[in-house]
Design a protein around this motif. Structure first.
Motif, mmCIF file in Angstrom:
data_model
loop_
_atom_site.group_PDB
_atom_site.id
_atom_site.type_symbol
_atom_site.label_atom_id
_atom_site.label_comp_id
_atom_site.label_asym_id
_atom_site.label_seq_id
_atom_site.Cartn_x
_atom_site.Cartn_y
_atom_site.Cartn_z
ATOM 1 N N ALA B 94 -23.110 -12.587 3.247
ATOM 2 C CA ALA B 94 -21.860 -11.835 3.479
ATOM 3 C C ALA B 94 -21.903 -10.941 2.205
ATOM 4 O O ALA B 94 -21.731 -11.350 1.128
ATOM 5 N N SER B 95 -21.835 -9.455 2.437
ATOM 6 C CA SER B 95 -22.036 -8.792 1.588
ATOM 7 C C SER B 95 -20.880 -7.731 1.255
ATOM 8 O O SER B 95 -20.703 -7.059 0.287
ATOM 9 N N ALA B 96 -19.801 -7.885 2.275
ATOM 10 C CA ALA B 96 -18.603 -7.042 1.949
ATOM 11 C C ALA B 96 -19.188 -5.397 1.863
ATOM 12 O O ALA B 96 -18.323 -4.532 1.123
ATOM 13 N N ALA B 97 -20.197 -5.350 2.708
ATOM 14 C CA ALA B 97 -20.908 -3.888 2.397
ATOM 15 C C ALA B 97 -21.056 -3.358 1.198
ATOM 16 O O ALA B 97 -20.965 -2.124 1.107
ATOM 17 N N SER B 98 -21.328 -4.198 0.171
ATOM 18 C CA SER B 98 -21.334 -3.859 -1.172
ATOM 19 C C SER B 98 -22.596 -4.021 -1.752
ATOM 20 O O SER B 98 -23.449 -5.156 -1.524
ATOM 21 N N LYS B 99 -23.527 -3.194 -2.661
ATOM 22 C CA LYS B 99 -24.517 -3.671 -3.411
ATOM 23 C C LYS B 99 -24.263 -4.948 -4.225
ATOM 24 O O LYS B 99 -25.346 -5.524 -4.617
#
Lengths: 112, 475
Positions: B94-99
């Motif tokens: 689950a990345s929250a669309a973040s690097k």
């Protein structure tokens, strides 16, 4: 326009390293955005709302403004079961792991 | 006319599953075929799970088992769904669309996921979004923009852009998103699907990656109002793991909607003319269906957007303070502990996220706190009271969902102009009211027909009023 020093101060408080170009852009963006949202400081709020500070406003009705406390006891039942046994997954996420420990920088240093 | 099973509504698919006309595996495969065809160009999914067919087979086996035991199957059993990338599923990224969270694996299931797993839904993958749900078009993702299936030069809306595109293009039958200031409703409007932001507290936030905790709600994106209703009734409910969740009886039940209020001064400016035409036509249709409208005034609406963004910045800066490179997420080492934090956060967060953290730090600073956060909190409470009062006179507030159809990619590069698009959606998050967007036809831009949505807002706890009026708007 907000000063370069102010942006650097906010960045330090926010624990963010910014490039020079980014600081220059933020000076403009933040001035524009703050200029827009400042409208709210002109609003006359009826004394019944927020006169005692926002925390007290309509505490009886709005769930998001209510302080919700619970007893300081171990969880039991289904919610406890859902959280149980996840220790290894949590450890697996450590950036630097040694055995069961998360390795962090030494922060206490000897006076020189 | 689309004939693939992937374009069925959930309700239709559930009927076919029940009479064994199709299997969950057929449905899953149909979605995977569409994903294979379209995801490369649309970028709706950041990850398609490798075990989709296996999940579908489990669902088919469960249905057979239920039949053997004479038990009814949940209507979502075997239905393939897409999940926004900020919802935790144990053992999956689950990345929250973040690097910052690119390689983060969730350690437990969100409550909404547990409920969907209990129902037997099949998860296709995780969908693209604005990083940490900060944006309006899914252009702030660290993993590329999501494109609108109606015109690929345009945005999907945001922040749940990937979920909206998946539902609109046959890459899922339904999806979960989260809505902080319109993040379910805006992409639903841009992509032509139905989207619900539930009453604050109706759906547990446990296991959602927090953006603005006092605004965030998970909500469904679907092809029909019936489908959105089915997903909502499955995921709702009080949860011991979310202290702000509420019981279904927290607010008094209301009768079916009879009267609509339209905040005429709010929609008098800044609205595209042809969107206004569609909106007026929808009002006429609802009047014919027996629900007339009247003009209403909500004085504090004029500062709703400013109030929203101050609160957003403040809560984002404090919520994202947890990402320090020490316990999980992206970690970079500098010369000092301060450098460890500052370089990890600079490398992990994208430009808009950094901007909002700085803005939040500013509005919460000593000397500014009262003028910004204090005033915003009081204005928010005043607005909530105005909403409670107006819902004694009308049952539904109607506005367009967005002032315009899907923007072109790069069109809103100035952050303030991006924020201004959220003018109609943010109020429901400020006041905690539920709001539903339903397609109200199309407008034409550059020779392409682009969907636009109508937004209904109801009294606290009155999702059933939203579903009732939403079902009447069939265009």
């Amino acid at each position: 326009m907000i000063s370069r020093e102010d942006i650097e101060g906010l960045a330090a408080l926010s624990r963010l390293k910014l490039t020079d170009a980014e600081i220059a852009n933020l000076q403009k963006d933040i001035s524009d955005i703050v200029g827009y949202v400042e409208a709210v400081s002109q609003v006359e709020i009826p004394s019944a709302v927020g006169a005692d500070g926002p925390a007290h406003a309509a505490a009886s009705i709005a769930p998001q403004h209510r302080n919700i406390m619970r007893e300081d006891v171990l969880r039991t039942g289904e919610s406890a079961a859902r959280l149980a046994g996840k220790e290894e997954q949590v450890r697996a996420a450590f950036p630097t792991r040694q055995g069961d420990f998360n390795v962090v920088r030494k922060i206490i240093q000897k006076d020189e | 006319m689309e004939t693939s099973l992937a374009h069925l509504s959930i309700t239709e698919a559930a009927k076919k599953l029940k009479v064994k006309e199709i299997t969950a595996l057929d449905l899953a495969r149909a979605c995977l075929v569409e994903i294979e065809k379209r995801n490369k160009s649309l970028n709706a999914y950041l990850e398609v799970y490798t075990d989709v067919e296996a999940q579908a087979k489990v669902a088919d086996a469960k249905r057979a088992q239920n039949e053997k035991e004479g038990k009814a199957s949940h209507p979502l059993l075997g239905i393939p769904l897409a999940l926004k990338d900020n919802i935790l599923v144990e053992g999956r990224v689950a990345s929250a669309a973040s690097k910052m969270l690119e390689h983060y694996t969730a350690t437990y299931d969100a409550t909404v996921i547990k409920k969907l797993k209990d129902a037997g839904a099949v998860f296709l993958g995780r969908t693209n979004m604005d990083e940490f749900a900060l944006g309006s078009t899914t252009e702030n993702s660290a993993f590329g923009v999501t494109r609108n299936p109606h015109d690929e030069t345009r945005t999907a809306g945001g922040t749940s852009g990937g979920s909206a595109v998946a539902v609109a293009s046959g890459m899922a039958l339904g999806a979960l998103g989260t809505d902080t200031g319109g993040s379910v409703r805006a992409p639903s409007s841009f992509c032509g699907v139905v989207g619900l932001k539930p009453t604050y507290g109706a759906v547990s936030r446990f296991g959602l990656i927090a953006a603005v905790s006092s605004f965030d709600q998970a909500g469904p994106l679907a092809r029909t109002v019936e489908d959105a209703e089915l997903l909502f009734t499955t995921i709702r409910g009080e949860d011991a793991l979310d202290s702000t969740s509420i019981s279904e009886t927290e607010y008094p039940a209301r009768t079916a909607p009879k009267k609509i209020g339209v905040p005429v001064s709010l929609i008098a400016q800044g609205l595209d003319a042809d969107v206004r035409v569609r909106f007026d036509a929808a009002l006429v249709q609802l009047t014919k269906a027996g629900i007339p409208w009247e003009p209403i005034e909500l004085p504090t609406l004029s500062v709703a957007l400013a109030t929203y963004y101050i609160t957003n910045f403040a809560e984002v800066s404090s919520n994202l303070a947890r990402f320090d490179g020490i316990r999980y997420g992206l970690s970079q080492k500098g010369e000092t502990l301060f450098d460890d934090y500052a370089t990890s956060r600079a490398a992990g967060f994208g430009a808009e996220t950094r901007r909002r953290i700085i803005l939040g730090t500013y509005v919460l600073s000593a000397g500014y706190y009262d003028a910004f956060y204090g005033k915003a909190t009081a204005a928010r409470e005043q607005l909530r009271r105005e909403f409670v009062e107006i819902f004694k006179k009308v049952d539904i507030i109607a506005t367009p969902t967005m002032p315009c159809p899907a923007t072109t990619i790069g069109e809103k590069s100035d952050p303030l102009s991006m924020y201004l698009m959220d003018i109609f959606t943010v109020t429901a998050n400020l006041t905690g009211n539920p709001a539903l967007t339903v397609p109200m036809g199309t407008v034409t831009r550059d020779g392409k027909n682009l969907p636009v949505g109508m937004q209904f807002t109801a009294a606290h706890g009155d999702e059933s009023g939203l579903f009732a009026i939403g079902k009447l708007l069939v265009l």
